[in-house]
Design an enzyme around this catalytic site. Structure first.
Site, mmCIF file in Angstrom:
data_model
loop_
_atom_site.group_PDB
_atom_site.id
_atom_site.type_symbol
_atom_site.label_atom_id
_atom_site.label_comp_id
_atom_site.label_asym_id
_atom_site.label_seq_id
_atom_site.Cartn_x
_atom_site.Cartn_y
_atom_site.Cartn_z
ATOM 1 N N ASP A 202 4.393 31.208 15.365
ATOM 2 C CA ASP A 202 4.778 29.671 15.093
ATOM 3 C C ASP A 202 5.002 28.857 16.736
ATOM 4 O OD1 ASP A 202 6.521 27.920 13.366
ATOM 5 O OD2 ASP A 202 7.879 28.083 14.738
ATOM 6 N N GLU A 256 0.030 29.094 16.012
ATOM 7 C CA GLU A 256 -0.033 27.683 15.552
ATOM 8 C C GLU A 256 -0.032 26.868 16.773
ATOM 9 O OE1 GLU A 256 3.026 24.675 13.287
ATOM 10 O OE2 GLU A 256 3.453 26.012 14.610
HETATM 11 O O1 TEU Z 1 5.641 23.933 12.849
HETATM 12 C C1 TEU Z 1 5.545 23.311 13.936
HETATM 13 C C2 TEU Z 1 5.640 21.647 13.755
HETATM 14 O O2 TEU Z 1 6.383 21.124 14.666
HETATM 15 C C3 TEU Z 1 4.701 21.070 12.810
HETATM 16 O O3 TEU Z 1 4.071 21.829 12.018
HETATM 17 C C4 TEU Z 1 5.488 20.175 12.154
HETATM 18 O O4 TEU Z 1 5.987 20.489 10.849
HETATM 19 C C5 TEU Z 1 4.699 18.759 12.062
HETATM 20 O O5 TEU Z 1 3.969 18.506 13.042
HETATM 21 C C6 TEU Z 1 5.459 17.876 11.349
HETATM 22 O O6 TEU Z 1 4.393 16.675 11.155
HETATM 23 C C7 TEU Z 1 6.179 25.235 12.900
HETATM 24 C C8 TEU Z 1 6.479 25.660 11.657
HETATM 25 O O7 TEU Z 1 5.398 25.887 10.776
HETATM 26 C C9 TEU Z 1 7.358 24.713 10.837
HETATM 27 O O8 TEU Z 1 7.634 24.877 9.345
HETATM 28 C C10 TEU Z 1 8.585 24.865 11.437
HETATM 29 O O9 TEU Z 1 9.691 23.666 11.070
HETATM 30 C C11 TEU Z 1 8.850 24.566 12.977
HETATM 31 O O10 TEU Z 1 7.342 25.099 13.663
HETATM 32 C C12 TEU Z 1 9.664 24.847 13.778
HETATM 33 O O11 TEU Z 1 9.859 26.513 13.655
#
Ligand code: TEU
Ligand code: CA
Length: 575
Positions: A202, A256
């Protein structure tokens, strides 16, 4: 040590909260997943990415972890987890977990200790700073949280602020502290020893913050981004973690990766570097957005260009292939439009062909394989094109659960109430909630996600009545059965795995045409991205070759040649 098994895999992402509820509390759980293992096997996928199932107070549905070595109460127990991993492995399916270590929950014991006093041994596990301005009542710098508002929260107790790049219940870990880095390596090894085959990491590109935490440039959508994304010690931290954990087992590590694009990817995912194996980039998922948040219609040329750049990376850099995950709206409305002109299934299948015949590691997100789509919230304004049964106008405020959607609605209501209609409209297209509705297993109550009488934690999409696994598994022409064929076709197929990628008609706003070639053998992939007939002319390079259709999203297969493509038609020919 590494066999790089990801190169010939097909991943399936499970968001456990919304997958299957086994005990009637309305929340998906591990036993629910276990009850669907044969479904996964039949679908043909070879690996699962499981979103977080660790102990968590669920401010962000498990992306806020309070114990990395235990299972979330609602999801079950460690015994359930062990049964799950065995069930998967028995079926030849690998498992990667979510590694959320940019931040913890504020209810993690490290943070509970850390906030107690300035000399607590855990103080340095997080970023604590004095405030600015008279009396220190202003945050230490101007960084913005990815979930809106400042990235700092003040704590009375010690008269300092702590950093949170996400919600205030997700304090950022201080990776400059060697103890933190050792903890993370130990957590990885703990799960590897249980048999876990890898991690999806993440927001891994945020782990190293610029020394001194300087103010960021005033630039939307995220002030501070260039000061904490891929800065200073990023490579050092990753290499160290790879040495101490990731590369000690036959793993797959997917990052990610905000900030990593086709232009700089080689610096981060080249096999020779032994860091991340591949990444989820946001380049194509931002191609229907201004400033990453304001939706506009997709420009096919732009989408194809992004794909082409990833395909052109050296062989030692492997792209990922995905449209959906738990943070993205569903792919059909966004990449072909809400109005499929009565060709919804064809569109769903075409998107799968367009994406999964490319080089890279394919990921399908739960529900995508049956064409699950966005919630019919009122503001989306596309209901006129939908089936009557979908005319259950939903109010955004009633259905959104996600901490990000809720924050957005709350902040705009407070600071700029006049913008609310626009904000609601934007959210109706981009909200993460759209991907988080319960999986549609059957036409029974609650879509078969939980038993009748139980209350699902999140609204079920009313289209489940005619869109569900049960119905589609009995229909040979369904989206589900198409995915099964496509997955089977791709696995072990040398041309798809590492054939050369050549694109034709790059400028077309309607067609996506490419080949995957190895010497004399090639696959010709022809997709019509429009809901109307479109003219197709055979590229020079394909003239005079025998063509055999291997995959087609229409029952009646038409030959490769100059002709009209049918609405959303997609065909893969072996030539
Ligand atoms: O996601 C990181 C994140 O900031 C983006 O995917 C965000 O959800 C998107 O830009 C919104 O437009 C990861 C996880 O996948 C997510 O579910 C979590 O909320 C976030 O990290 C925090 O852990
Ligand atoms: Ca449950």
């Amino acid at each position: 040590m590494k066999s790089r098994w990801y190169k010939d895999s097909f991943f399936y992402q499970i968001y456990p909260r919304s997958f299957c509820d086994s005990n009637g509390d309305g929340i998906g759980d591990l036993q629910g997943i276990i009850s669907k293992l044969d479904y996964l096997k039949e679908l043909g996928i070879t690996a699962v990415w499981l979103s977080p199932c660790y102990k968590s107070p669920n401010d962000d549905n498990g992306y806020d972890i309070s114990d990395y070595r235990d299972i979330m109460d609602e999801f079950g127990t460690m015994e359930d987890f062990e049964q799950l991993i065995k069930g998967l492995h028995d079926r030849g399916i690998k498992l990667i977990m979510d590694l959320v270590v940019n931040h913890t929950s504020d209810e993690h014991k490290w943070f509970k200790e850390s906030r107690k006093s300035k000399d607590n041994p855990y103080r340095d596990y997080y970023y604590w700073r004095k405030g600015k301005g008279k009396n220190g009542k202003k945050p230490p710098n101007n960084w913005m949280s990815n979930f809106l508002g400042p990235a700092w929260k003040y704590e009375e107790q010690t008269d300092e602020w702590y950093m949170h790049l996400f919600s205030y219940k997700q304090p950022d870990l201080n990776w400059n502290n060697p103890a933190v880095r050792q903890e993370v390596a130990d957590i990885c090894n703990f799960w590897f020893e249980k048999g876990v085959d890898g991690f999806r990491c993440d927001v891994i590109t945020y782990i190293s913050k610029k020394d001194g935490l300087p103010d960021g440039k005033i630039k939307l959508p995220l002030i501070g981004f260039e000061q904490y994304c891929l800065t200073d010690n990023y490579h050092k931290f990753i290499k160290e973690l790879a040495d101490r954990a990731w590369n000690r087992f036959d793993t797959t590590i997917v990052g990610e990766a905000m900030g990593i694009t086709s232009q700089n990817a080689a610096e981060y995912i080249d096999e020779k570097a032994g860091e991340l194996d591949c990444v989820f980039s946001f380049e194509h998922t931002n191609c229907d957005r201004y400033l990453q948040i304001i939706p506009h219609n997709v420009n096919l040329r732009k989408l194809k260009k992004i794909f082409a750049r990833w395909q052109a990376l050296p062989k030692t850099c492997t792209p990922t292939l995905f449209f959906e995950n738990h943070d993205q709206p569903r792919c059909i409305p966004r990449f072909v439009g809400y109005d499929c002109k009565g060709y919804f299934d064809e569109a769903a299948k075409m998107l799968a062909v367009a994406l999964y015949m490319q080089r890279g590691v394919p990921f399908v997100y739960q529900g995508q394989e049956i064409g699950m789509t966005n919630l019919p919230v009122k503001e989306a304004g596309y209901l006129k094109n939908c089936d009557d049964r979908e005319r259950a106008f939903m109010k955004a405020e009633d259905v959104y659960e996600d901490v990000l959607s809720v924050n957005v609605l709350k902040s705009f209501k407070k600071y700029a109430p006049f913008t609310l209609p626009i904000v609601r409209k934007a959210l109706s297209k981009v909200a993460r909630d759209h991907a988080r509705t319960p999986m549609q297993w059957s036409g029974d109550a609650n879509a078969g996600f939980c038993v009748e009488g139980a209350k699902p934690w999140m609204t079920v999409n009313p289209d489940y009545v005619y869109k569900n696994v049960n119905l589609q598994s009995r229909d040979p022409g369904s989206i589900l059965n198409f995915y099964k064929r496509l997955i089977k076709y791709r696995l072990g197929n040398e041309l798809v795995i590492d054939g050369e990628f050549n694109e034709f008609y790059k400028d077309s706003k309607k067609l996506y045409v490419y080949e995957r070639r190895k010497g004399k053998d090639a696959l010709a992939v022809v997709c019509n991205f429009t809901g109307k007939e479109a003219d197709f002319r055979l590229p020079e390079e394909w003239k005079g070759r025998n063509a055999h259709a291997e995959i087609c999203n229409y029952d009646e297969v038409l030959p490769l040649g100059n002709r009209k493509l049918r609405p959303f038609e997609a065909v893969v020919y072996k030539i």
